[in-house]
Write a protein that holds these residues in place. Structure first.
Motif, PDB file in Angstrom:
ATOM      1  N   UNK A   1       0.825  -1.210   0.000  1.00 56.79           N
ATOM      2  CA  UNK A   1       0.000   0.000   0.000  1.00 56.79           C
ATOM      3  C   UNK A   1       0.861   1.264   0.000  1.00 56.79           C
ATOM      4  N   UNK A   2       1.971   1.226   0.755  1.00 58.48           N
ATOM      5  CA  UNK A   2       2.840   2.404   0.820  1.00 58.48           C
ATOM      6  C   UNK A   2       3.470   2.691  -0.541  1.00 58.48           C
ATOM      7  N   UNK A   3       3.954   1.636  -1.225  1.00 53.98           N
ATOM      8  CA  UNK A   3       4.568   1.843  -2.539  1.00 53.98           C
ATOM      9  C   UNK A   3       3.526   2.258  -3.566  1.00 53.98           C
ATOM     10  N   UNK A   4       2.324   1.679  -3.475  1.00 53.92           N
ATOM     11  CA  UNK A   4       1.287   2.015  -4.461  1.00 53.92           C
ATOM     12  C   UNK A   4       0.844   3.468  -4.335  1.00 53.92           C
ATOM     13  N   UNK A   5       0.833   4.011  -3.102  1.00 51.84           N
ATOM     14  CA  UNK A   5       0.372   5.371  -2.871  1.00 51.84           C
ATOM     15  C   UNK A   5       1.508   6.386  -2.808  1.00 51.84           C
ATOM     16  N   UNK A   6       2.732   5.935  -2.988  1.00 54.84           N
ATOM     17  CA  UNK A   6       3.862   6.862  -2.962  1.00 54.84           C
ATOM     18  C   UNK A   6       4.218   7.360  -1.581  1.00 54.84           C
ATOM     19  N   UNK A   7       3.797   6.675  -0.526  1.00 50.20           N
ATOM     20  CA  UNK A   7       4.097   7.089   0.853  1.00 50.20           C
ATOM     21  C   UNK A   7       5.371   6.360   1.292  1.00 50.20           C
ATOM     22  N   UNK A   8       6.516   6.904   0.869  1.00 49.40           N
ATOM     23  CA  UNK A   8       7.803   6.241   1.099  1.00 49.40           C
ATOM     24  C   UNK A   8       8.498   6.854   2.309  1.00 49.40           C
TER      25      UNK A   8
ATOM     26  N   UNK B   1      13.860  -6.963  -1.804  1.00 47.11           N
ATOM     27  CA  UNK B   1      12.678  -6.725  -2.643  1.00 47.11           C
ATOM     28  C   UNK B   1      12.288  -5.252  -2.599  1.00 47.11           C
ATOM     29  N   UNK B   2      12.410  -4.627  -1.409  1.00 42.71           N
ATOM     30  CA  UNK B   2      12.119  -3.203  -1.297  1.00 42.71           C
ATOM     31  C   UNK B   2      13.087  -2.386  -2.149  1.00 42.71           C
ATOM     32  N   UNK B   3      14.357  -2.791  -2.172  1.00 41.00           N
ATOM     33  CA  UNK B   3      15.334  -2.077  -3.002  1.00 41.00           C
ATOM     34  C   UNK B   3      14.954  -2.164  -4.477  1.00 41.00           C
ATOM     35  N   UNK B   4      14.461  -3.339  -4.903  1.00 40.79           N
ATOM     36  CA  UNK B   4      14.012  -3.466  -6.301  1.00 40.79           C
ATOM     37  C   UNK B   4      12.778  -2.615  -6.558  1.00 40.79           C
ATOM     38  N   UNK B   5      11.823  -2.623  -5.595  1.00 41.72           N
ATOM     39  CA  UNK B   5      10.607  -1.831  -5.767  1.00 41.72           C
ATOM     40  C   UNK B   5      10.922  -0.345  -5.874  1.00 41.72           C
ATOM     41  N   UNK B   6      11.959   0.118  -5.175  1.00 41.03           N
ATOM     42  CA  UNK B   6      12.329   1.532  -5.216  1.00 41.03           C
ATOM     43  C   UNK B   6      13.088   1.908  -6.484  1.00 41.03           C
ATOM     44  N   UNK B   7      13.834   0.963  -7.062  1.00 42.87           N
ATOM     45  CA  UNK B   7      14.719   1.288  -8.176  1.00 42.87           C
ATOM     46  C   UNK B   7      14.341   0.624  -9.492  1.00 42.87           C
ATOM     47  N   UNK B   8      13.209  -0.080  -9.536  1.00 42.51           N
ATOM     48  CA  UNK B   8      12.806  -0.733 -10.779  1.00 42.51           C
ATOM     49  C   UNK B   8      12.639   0.321 -11.883  1.00 42.51           C
ATOM     50  N   UNK B   9      13.155   0.005 -13.057  1.00 45.11           N
ATOM     51  CA  UNK B   9      13.079   0.956 -14.170  1.00 45.11           C
ATOM     52  C   UNK B   9      11.651   1.198 -14.633  1.00 45.11           C
ATOM     53  N   UNK B  10      10.734   0.293 -14.268  1.00 47.08           N
ATOM     54  CA  UNK B  10       9.328   0.488 -14.622  1.00 47.08           C
ATOM     55  C   UNK B  10       8.644   1.485 -13.695  1.00 47.08           C
ATOM     56  N   UNK B  11       9.315   1.922 -12.646  1.00 49.17           N
ATOM     57  CA  UNK B  11       8.742   2.880 -11.702  1.00 49.17           C
ATOM     58  C   UNK B  11       8.601   2.274 -10.322  1.00 49.17           C
ATOM     59  N   UNK B  12       8.416   3.155  -9.321  1.00 53.09           N
ATOM     60  CA  UNK B  12       8.235   2.691  -7.947  1.00 53.09           C
ATOM     61  C   UNK B  12       6.914   1.949  -7.860  1.00 53.09           C
ATOM     62  N   UNK B  13       7.005   0.692  -7.457  1.00 54.13           N
ATOM     63  CA  UNK B  13       5.804  -0.129  -7.447  1.00 54.13           C
ATOM     64  C   UNK B  13       6.008  -1.287  -6.474  1.00 54.13           C
TER      65      UNK B  13
END
Length: 593
Positions: free
Chosen positions: A30-37, A57-69
């Motif tokens: 929910x935090x990644x989906x709403x941008x509440x980092x 996994x959090x590091x990938x979610x923050x730096x994925x080239x497809x966007x923060x997700x």
């Protein structure tokens, strides 16, 4: 290609593959989906529950080239490099090896520079509780207000050792241990994906042995595959772990059901001949007893695919629930006492013999409880040395006149000194006569009638009677007031002067804590309620006060204690014991009535 162990090969690559941490996954997703980092995260939990895995996994979610997700793609350059441990903007630090302030300074100095390849520079600090105090202090400010491109992910197995100043700056997630069922299910998925033959009964054994750690479970699975030459068999897993074949456990339970001692010992010896662990045997026996109790109380809670389900259901129907509860407690206590036994075999068989010998008492077997009386309990007056102990029936009753009830203290504990020489017959008889005398004195004093309390006169129909005019007895007045916390002020206050509408009190400096405004207001209200009129109260602090209700009560208690000790010390019977038999009066055992 080199073999990769299952614990590394099957490490989750995204949140969907994680097992048993749904509460953490939901919050992070929910935090990644709403941008509440948040800028700092703290992951806590025992070993092998996924702290470092979630951090990556959090590091990938923050730096994925497809966007923060919450669902990183897993195929872009950033995701693949993080999985391979080669991402330049992901720094993993082992705090157990880098505990000093110099190591942390190097990290903080590097944090001010922008990331090279990714969106965020991520610092994963494992076992962070092992940092030194100076290292924690050095990172506090940066941890609270890091640069916008920096994220801290801390992991620890012991958050209690971390400074509260660090905990307050982090978003904390507590990871749970995985249940044996969750572990067994995941191991089954791994074995199916690896195309390795297995027996279903082996997986719950591995699940219990892992103790909530998925990494431990996968390591044990690797070991079991090697032990079974490429397959996982229940017998092989139990032999590898030193666990007990549950077939022997059901033999033990069947022998207990039939109260068959020889069969019970034969089943115990069957475990011994195979060299299995007796500690594990009691552990597994308690586990089976728990399943039987579960089947008796909540039958639907027992999984249908549970190994030996039919045998557990049959034993649940055959045993009385109270027997299963008793056996469970004996198994737990037997396992606890196993290190104290002469040897493990003796400790194990003794636990089984207790199960065979003990049984819950039937209602008719319980002795009748003695009728309640108003007589107070009386401690033994005399402890006689073992060399002169004799049944009281052999003594001759002695008549004694008891002292007045008001002056009778509680019996003192008189302990005769041990004799090194045998007593003469007349000395032995003298002790018996003395004991009989004291017993009769105590019993007579207890049986003396207690004056009946004064009758309560009901209020007249005209309403409650007004209080009598105050005569200056502050202690008596305090006893009649309805006081809560203000009772401490009243008990430690001395009445200086009074009138119909005014009371002046003095409290010593050592009790100034109870003379605060709150206590004064409550005492003023209680006085006004008692007298039925507004009362003004003045409290002053002064020198030590000697006439407060508390001081008077303490002096009276001390006087009663001295009087009781005097009665005991001057009693002719006690003096005889001291003079002729070397007895000693224990002062702490004397209590005034």
């Amino acid at each position: 290609m080199a073999y990769q162990v299952l614990a590394r090969k099957w490490r989750p690559r995204n949140f969907a593959q994680l097992v048993g941490q749904e509460h953490v996954i939901r919050a992070l997703a929910n935090a990644f989906a709403n941008g509440r980092l948040h800028h700092a995260y703290l992951l806590t939990g025992t070993r092998g529950v996924g702290k470092t895995t979630i951090a990556r996994i959090m590091a990938k979610a923050l730096n994925c080239e497809a966007g923060v997700s919450a669902e990183p793609c897993g195929v872009c350059s950033a995701c693949t490099q993080i999985d391979a441990g080669r991402f330049v903007d992901l720094l993993e630090i082992d705090a157990a090896s880098n505990t000093g302030i110099d190591n942390i300074r190097e990290v903080l100095d590097n944090a001010q520079y922008a990331p090279t390849a990714g969106r965020f520079k991520v610092y994963i600090i494992d076992e962070v509780h092992m940092l030194s105090k100076s290292a924690f202090n050095a990172m506090l400010k940066t941890l609270e207000e890091p640069p916008g491109h920096v994220k801290f992910i801390l992991a620890t197995t012991d958050p209690q050792k971390m400074p509260i100043t660090v905990l307050s700056r982090c978003l904390q997630f507590s990871l749970r241990q995985m249940t044996p069922q969750q572990v067994a299910t995941h191991l089954q998925n791994v074995l199916q994906a690896e195309a390795i033959p297995y027996e279903t009964g082996a997986l719950p054994v591995l699940g219990h042995a892992a103790n909530g750690s998925m990494r431990d479970a996968l390591s044990l699975l690797d070991q079991a595959i090697a032990y079974g030459a490429g397959q996982v068999e229940e017998a092989g897993v139990r032999a590898m772990l030193g666990a007990v074949d549950q077939g022997y456990l059901f033999d033990i339970l069947a022998a207990l059901l039939e109260q068959d001692g020889p069969r019970l010992m034969t089943a115990a010896n069957g475990i011994a001949t195979r060299g299995l662990s007796y500690d594990a045997a009691l552990h597994e026996l308690a586990h089976v007893l728990h399943q039987i109790a579960l089947a008796q109380a909540v039958p639907d809670a027992l999984a249908e695919d549970l190994p030996h389900h039919a045998q557990i259901a049959a034993l649940a129907a055959a045993f009385a629930p109270e027997d299963i509860q008793l056996y469970y407690q004996i198994a737990l206590h037997g396992r606890r006492d196993l290190p104290l036994a002469p040897d493990e075999y003796a400790g194990f068989t003794m636990a089984l013999l207790r199960m065979l010998a003990f049984a819950p008492a039937e209602p008719g077997q319980l002795p009748a409880m003695p009728a309640k009386t108003d007589r107070p309990p009386v401690s033994p007056a005399v402890q006689r040395p073992p060399s002169v102990a004799r049944p009281m029936a052999e003594t001759t009753p002695v008549t004694a006149t008891p002292p007045a009830a008001a002056a009778m203290p509680a019996p003192a504990l008189v302990t005769p000194e041990p004799h090194h020489e045998p007593l003469a017959p007349w000395e032995d008889e003298a002790i018996d006569a003395a004991v009989a005398t004291l017993d009769l004195v105590i019993d007579t004093a207890i049986d003396m009638p207690i004056p009946a309390p004064a009758p309560i006169v009901p209020a007249t129909e005209s309403g409650p009677q007004p209080p009598s005019p105050f005569d200056g007895d502050w202690r008596a007045l305090v006893a009649q007031l309805k006081l809560g916390a203000a009772g401490m002020l009243a008990q430690h206050a001395e009445l200086v002067e009074f009138s119909e509408t005014h009371f002046a009190l003095r409290v010593s400096d050592e009790h100034r804590a109870v003379a605060g405004r709150e206590y004064q207001d409550k005492l003023r209200g209680a006085l006004g309620e008692y007298f039925g009129r507004e009362i003004r109260l003045h409290v002053e602090l002064g020198e030590a006060v000697g006439d407060t209700p508390a001081a008077l009560a303490l002096r009276e208690k001390h006087a009663r204690q001295l009087a009781a000790e005097s009665v005991i010390q001057n009693d002719t019977f006690v003096q005889t014991l001291i003079r002729d038999f070397g007895a000693t009066v224990l002062p702490d055992s004397i209590r005034p009535l």
